[in-house]
Structure formats: C-alpha cells, structure tokens
Design a protein around this motif. Structure first.
Motif, short mmCIF file in Angstrom:
data_model
loop_
_atom_site.label_atom_id
_atom_site.label_comp_id
_atom_site.label_asym_id
_atom_site.label_seq_id
_atom_site.Cartn_x
_atom_site.Cartn_y
_atom_site.Cartn_z
N HIS A 1 -22.16 -6.85 2.82
CA HIS A 1 -23.21 -4.90 2.90
C HIS A 1 -21.91 -4.37 3.63
N GLN A 2 -20.61 -5.15 4.07
CA GLN A 2 -19.52 -4.60 5.54
C GLN A 2 -19.58 -3.07 4.69
N ARG A 3 -19.67 -1.78 6.50
CA ARG A 3 -19.31 -0.67 5.79
C ARG A 3 -17.79 -0.33 5.92
N VAL A 4 -17.52 0.62 5.67
CA VAL A 4 -15.83 0.98 6.05
C VAL A 4 -15.05 2.14 5.67
N PRO A 5 -14.44 2.68 6.67
CA PRO A 5 -14.10 3.88 6.40
C PRO A 5 -13.64 4.41 5.37
N VAL A 6 -13.07 5.75 4.29
CA VAL A 6 -12.72 5.31 3.56
C VAL A 6 -11.61 7.40 2.65
N ILE A 7 -10.87 6.73 2.31
CA ILE A 7 -9.39 7.40 1.99
C ILE A 7 -8.89 7.34 1.34
N PHE A 8 -9.16 8.31 0.37
CA PHE A 8 -8.34 8.20 -0.89
C PHE A 8 -8.36 9.06 -2.19
N GLY A 9 -7.53 9.05 -3.09
CA GLY A 9 -7.28 10.07 -4.11
C GLY A 9 -5.20 10.70 -4.10
N SER A 10 -5.16 11.38 -3.83
CA SER A 10 -3.57 12.37 -4.08
C SER A 10 -2.76 11.03 -3.22
N LYS A 11 -1.68 10.78 -3.55
CA LYS A 11 -0.83 9.76 -3.18
C LYS A 11 -0.37 10.77 -1.81
N THR A 12 0.01 12.32 -1.94
CA THR A 12 0.74 12.52 -0.94
C THR A 12 0.25 13.36 -0.16
N GLU A 13 -1.56 12.72 -0.44
CA GLU A 13 -2.20 13.64 0.67
C GLU A 13 -2.34 12.09 1.54
N VAL A 14 -2.71 11.17 0.89
CA VAL A 14 -3.49 10.34 1.59
C VAL A 14 -1.65 9.54 2.75
N ASP A 15 -0.59 9.92 2.28
CA ASP A 15 0.42 8.88 3.13
C ASP A 15 0.26 10.63 4.03
N LYS A 16 -0.39 11.74 4.45
CA LYS A 16 -0.13 12.53 5.08
C LYS A 16 -0.51 12.24 6.17
N ILE A 17 -2.11 12.29 5.26
CA ILE A 17 -3.22 10.81 6.66
C ILE A 17 -2.71 9.58 6.97
N SER A 18 -1.92 9.65 6.78
CA SER A 18 -1.87 7.38 6.81
C SER A 18 -0.57 7.86 7.99
N ALA A 19 0.33 8.73 8.04
CA ALA A 19 1.49 9.36 9.21
C ALA A 19 0.43 9.81 10.77
N ALA A 20 -0.50 10.58 9.89
CA ALA A 20 -1.30 11.22 11.96
C ALA A 20 -2.08 10.04 11.50
N TYR A 21 -1.89 9.25 11.67
CA TYR A 21 -2.65 7.69 11.89
C TYR A 21 -1.94 6.52 13.07
N GLN A 22 -0.53 7.35 11.41
CA GLN A 22 0.89 5.88 12.73
C GLN A 22 1.16 6.79 13.99
N GLU A 23 1.59 8.02 14.07
CA GLU A 23 1.36 8.91 14.66
C GLU A 23 0.49 9.08 16.07
N ARG A 24 -1.07 8.46 16.38
CA ARG A 24 -1.81 8.40 17.17
C ARG A 24 -2.23 6.58 17.58
N VAL A 25 -2.35 6.20 16.14
CA VAL A 25 -3.08 4.64 16.34
C VAL A 25 -1.45 4.17 17.19
N LEU A 26 -0.54 4.09 16.43
CA LEU A 26 0.47 3.15 17.24
C LEU A 26 1.44 3.91 17.80
N GLY A 27 1.79 5.65 17.94
CA GLY A 27 2.93 6.06 18.96
C GLY A 27 3.82 6.09 18.11
N ALA A 28 3.95 6.14 16.78
CA ALA A 28 4.73 5.86 15.91
C ALA A 28 5.51 7.13 16.93
#
Ligand code: P6P
Length: 317
Positions: free
Chosen positions: A290-317
């Motif tokens: 019953h593990q819970r996880v954050p969830v982000i899904f849908g239109s690829k262009t939009e999800v890629d934007k969110i992934s990039a936002a994480y890359q910038e903040r989490v990985l300092g890319a």
C-alpha cells in the motif's frame, strides 16, 4: 463494431493466452456488475458509510465493500489467478495455489464522490506472480492495466501491450470498442491538482502551476482520479498529486501498486508520460503493498516541463 469479446478472441494465442482471456472476461463482467450497483445505489440503501475503517484509514462505504467482493469473485472465477491485491484489504489474498497471474486493484476509486453522483472507477493491473514474493515488482512488468469509469457512460480503458483501447458499455451490457488506438495529445492547456493543498507543493510543482496559470491554462479537479484520467485520455492535460513537502515520509496520497502503476502503464501506452519528480512511475521498485507515491501524468509536453523543473531544482541541472 467490435465487441470486447471479439477483441479478446482475436488476440488469444498471440498477445494473450487462454488464461488471460478468462481473467479479462471476468474483470469486465465485474465492472458491469459494479456499474449496475452504482446506478441504483440510492434506491438499494447502498449510500452513506459503514463503521469499518480500511487499511488506508478510510471509512469504508457499502459500495467499497461490495465492489471489492465483486472483484474478488472475478479473481476466484479465474483459475490462473494466484493472488488478489486490493486497496481494501491489508494483505494479498491467496486465490488459486497453482495460479500464475496476480490481479491488483482499487475496486472503487473516488468513492467519496458516490453520494454526489460523480464519476468513480475501478482500476486494475495484471502481473505474472506464482508466489507472494512476485507481487512487489516495478510497474514496467505489468502485462495488463485498465480502468472502468462509471459516469454518464460506463467506459473500459485497457492496455494489453498494444496501445490503448477504449470500450463503451451498451444497453445490452456489451462493451463495444469505441477507440481502437487512444492517444493522449502531447500539448494541452489544462491541469488537474487540488489547489487547496498549495502550501504542501514542492517548488517544482508550484513553479509549473504558476507558469501554467500565467499562460492561460485552465484547471479541472474532480476529486476522482479515474474521472480526471478519463478526461486526459479524451482531451489531454496533466494530473498532479505531489508529495506533501511538510510530510515527505507520507510519500503522497495515491498508491503505487493499484493506482499509479496501472494508470502509468496506460498513459505511457497512449504516448503520454507518468513521473515522480525525475523518475518514471513504472521504474519504481515497490517496498510495500500500500505504498503511496507522488503522481504526475498526462500530456508529454506538460509532464516534460515538470520533469525539467525537478531537474533544475533537485539536480541543479
Ligand atoms: P483530494 C480519491 O479518494 C483519490 O484517491 C483520487 O481518486 C483523487 O484524485 C484524490 O484522492 C482526491 O484527493 O485530496 O482532492 O480529496
């Protein structure tokens, strides 16, 4: 039009085997029964809540219990099912000792919406599993994933590994193929998030939502993931249920095995994307049923934007 039965028969012996055809037939029958029960629940005294609290700490509704029983019966009618895993049950249920597939399901997602007549759904996943140890595997290994959406129409959305097919239940109780190759449009200007939880969002999600609003995106939030997912399959968009930055240990609200994984497989099979920050949902190795996880899904262009936002903040890319 192609029926669900003829769709399965045409793939028996290639993508499916006799056993999986039986499993899918029984799951489809279960969703038909659940759909019938929902339609007249106010007349049958199946509304309100019970005194029972499930493993999620949620008060069970009569239809939660009934839907769970119907899905368990579908598993018992399928000789090849080894285990059932349900959002409503603490642990896996052994079904047939010589079974080879586990059925993992949320029997009635969004049931807090039942008494207000809002679309809810059944979410399911089928994996290879001969022992209980085979259950906690990443979502990439799912053989089948799908959901039934109980709304003005009852729809069944399914992937068996050949894209995504959509079926609609007709007046005779037959699922008719209404979309043979469903795709999530890559571009969309609509997001689904519970904006009341804004203070719990991490910086990447907050930045994406602020930018989306600044760029005229619209918001839709049903409070029923299957309803929001079905809209995204039909007109695109992005669904976000991020982790609570103030309670990182909680992992998020939605469950990996019977919500994020099946929806993630469907979304990717339809050309969309499904992530948790910088990783894809389907690559997460589960640690508990019953593990819970954050969830982000849908239109690829939009999800890629969110992934990039994480890359910038989490990985300092
Ligand atoms: P909130 C329903 O309980 C559910 O699990 C999903 O179907 C839905 O998207 C989400 O929770 C709603 O959460 O915080 O808006 O009530």
């Amino acid at each position: 039009m192609t029926t669900f039965e003829t769709y399965l028969d045409a793939r028996n012996g290639t993508v499916l085997d006799d056993d999986l055809v039986v499993v899918l037939r029984n799951i489809a029958e279960a969703t038909r029964q659940i759909s019938d029960k929902l339609r007249t629940s106010s007349l049958d005294g199946l509304t309100g809540s019970t005194e029972v609290t499930n493993v999620q700490g949620e008060t069970q509704k009569p239809l939660d219990i009934l839907s769970n029983d119907i899905m368990l019966e579908a598993c018992r009618r399928s000789a090849s099912v080894s285990f059932a895993v349900s959002e409503e049950l603490d642990t896996e249920v052994a079904i047939h000792a010589d079974g080879k597939y586990a059925v993992i399901f949320d029997p009635l997602d969004g049931s807090s919406n039942l008494d207000v007549n809002v679309t809810v759904g059944t979410i399911f996943s089928v994996i290879r599993a001969t022992t209980a140890d085979d259950i906690l595997k990443s979502g990439r290994g799912q053989l089948i994933a799908g959901y039934a959406a109980y709304g003005p129409q009852t729809g069944l959305v399914l992937t068996i590994g050949q894209g995504v097919q959509m079926f609609t239940l007709n007046d005779e109780g037959v699922y008719m193929l209404t979309n043979a190759d469903a795709k999530i449009v890559p571009e969309a200007k609509e997001f689904a998030i519970n904006a009341a939880r804004r203070s719990s969002w991490d910086d990447a999600v907050a930045a994406y939502i602020e930018d989306a609003i600044d760029n005229g995106h619209n918001m839709r939030w049903v409070g029923s993931m299957v309803a929001d997912t079905h809209r995204i399959f039909n007109r695109g968009g992005v669904f976000l249920y991020p982790a609570d930055r103030n309670k990182p240990a909680s992992g998020g609200r939605l469950r990996l095995l019977y919500e994020a994984n099946p929806i993630g497989l469907l979304v990717e099979a339809a050309g969309g994307a499904a992530i948790i920050g910088t990783t894809t949902i389907l690559d997460i190795e589960p640690t508990s049923l019953h593990q819970r996880v954050p969830v982000i899904f849908g239109s690829k262009t939009e999800v890629d934007k969110i992934s990039a936002a994480y890359q910038e903040r989490v990985l300092g890319a």
